[in-house]
Scaffold this motif. Structure first.
Motif, PDB file in Angstrom:
ATOM      1  N   ALA A   1       0.813  -1.218   0.000  1.00  0.00           N
ATOM      2  CA  ALA A   1       0.000   0.000   0.000  1.00  0.00           C
ATOM      3  C   ALA A   1       0.847   1.269   0.000  1.00  0.00           C
ATOM      4  O   ALA A   1       0.347   2.357   0.287  1.00  0.00           O
TER       5      ALA A   1
ATOM      6  N   GLY B   1      -5.815   1.398   2.837  1.00  0.00           N
ATOM      7  CA  GLY B   1      -5.062   2.388   2.074  1.00  0.00           C
ATOM      8  C   GLY B   1      -5.780   3.661   1.931  1.00  0.00           C
ATOM      9  O   GLY B   1      -5.446   4.628   1.504  1.00  0.00           O
TER      10      GLY B   1
ATOM     11  N   THR C   1      -0.467   4.372  -1.992  1.00  0.00           N
ATOM     12  CA  THR C   1      -1.832   4.850  -1.732  1.00  0.00           C
ATOM     13  C   THR C   1      -1.844   6.334  -1.374  1.00  0.00           C
ATOM     14  O   THR C   1      -0.826   6.917  -1.005  1.00  0.00           O
TER      15      THR C   1
END
Length: 167
Positions: free
Chosen positions: A40, A167, A43
Motif C-alpha cells: 500500500a 489504504g 496509496t
C-alpha cells in the motif's frame, strides 16, 4: 579563578556542545533501505503522510534514500526508518498488547538492536523502526503527524478479526 582554568572550562563546554550537535545531526550519505513488502506504499494515505513528514525528526536530519523509496523515509545515523503501507505481521491479533502514543495505537515488535512499532489504527499500516538507544522523541513526533493527517479507525471488528488496512 585562574585564566587557564576558565579557558579550560570554556573549551570543554564548547567541545561538548559541538559533539552534541554532531551526534544529533550526523553528516551521512545516501542510505539504501532493505526491501520490505509494502503493497500500500503508493496509496493516497501514504502520500499524505509523506507530504506531512519533516526534514527533522527528534533532532535527527532526514536522510537521502537510494533504491525503492516509495513510502519510506529515514532520519539520522543509525537510521530511524518509517515505512508506510506495510503488511500485517502475524503478531497483530485482536488480543495483542498495543501501546498508545499521542492517540495512535502501536504494536511493538522488538528485535536485536532495534524496535519496530506498527501503527495499526489507521487506513494503512505504518512501521517505525528505532535503533536501540534512540529514545521516545521520534515515535512521539511521528504519532503527532499520523494523528493529524490520517483518520483513526478500529483495529478489530466486532467478531474478533483484525480489520485489514485499506489504504
Amino acid at each position: 579563578m585562574s585564566l587557564a582554568l576558565v579557558l579550560t572550562v570554556v573549551v570543554i563546554a564548547l567541545v561538548a556542545v559541538l559533539a552534541g550537535r554532531a551526534e544529533r545531526h550526523p553528516v551521512s550519505g545516501p542510505l539504501a533501505i532493505p526491501l520490505v513488502d509494502q503493497p500500500a506504499a503508493a496509496t493516497a494515505s501514504c502520500r499524505t503522510l509523506d507530504d506531512a513528514l519533516s526534514d527533522d525528526l527528534a533532532g535527527l536530519a532526514r536522510r537521502q534514500l537510494v533504491g525503492q523509496t516509495e513510502g519510506v523515509a529515514a532520519w539520522g545515523d543509525p537510521a530511524v526508518v518509517l515505512r508506510c503501507g506495510v503488511t500485517d505481521p502475524r503478531e497483530l491479533t485482536c488480543s495483542a498488547a498495543l501501546v498508545d502514543v499521542s492517540r495512535v495505537q502501536w504494536l511493538q515488535l522488538s528485535d536485536i538492536g532495534q524496535t519496530t512499532y506498527l501503527a495499526v489504527d489507521r487506513p494503512v499500516r505504518i512501521a517505525l523502526t528505532l535503533p536501540d538507544g534512540t529514545g521516545t522523541g521520534a515515535i512521539q513526533e511521528i504519532s503527532a503527524v499520523v494523528d493529524q493527517v490520517l483518520p483513526a479507525r478500529s483495529v478489530c471488528d466486532g467478531h474478533g478479526s483484525v480489520v485489514p488496512a485499506r489504504g
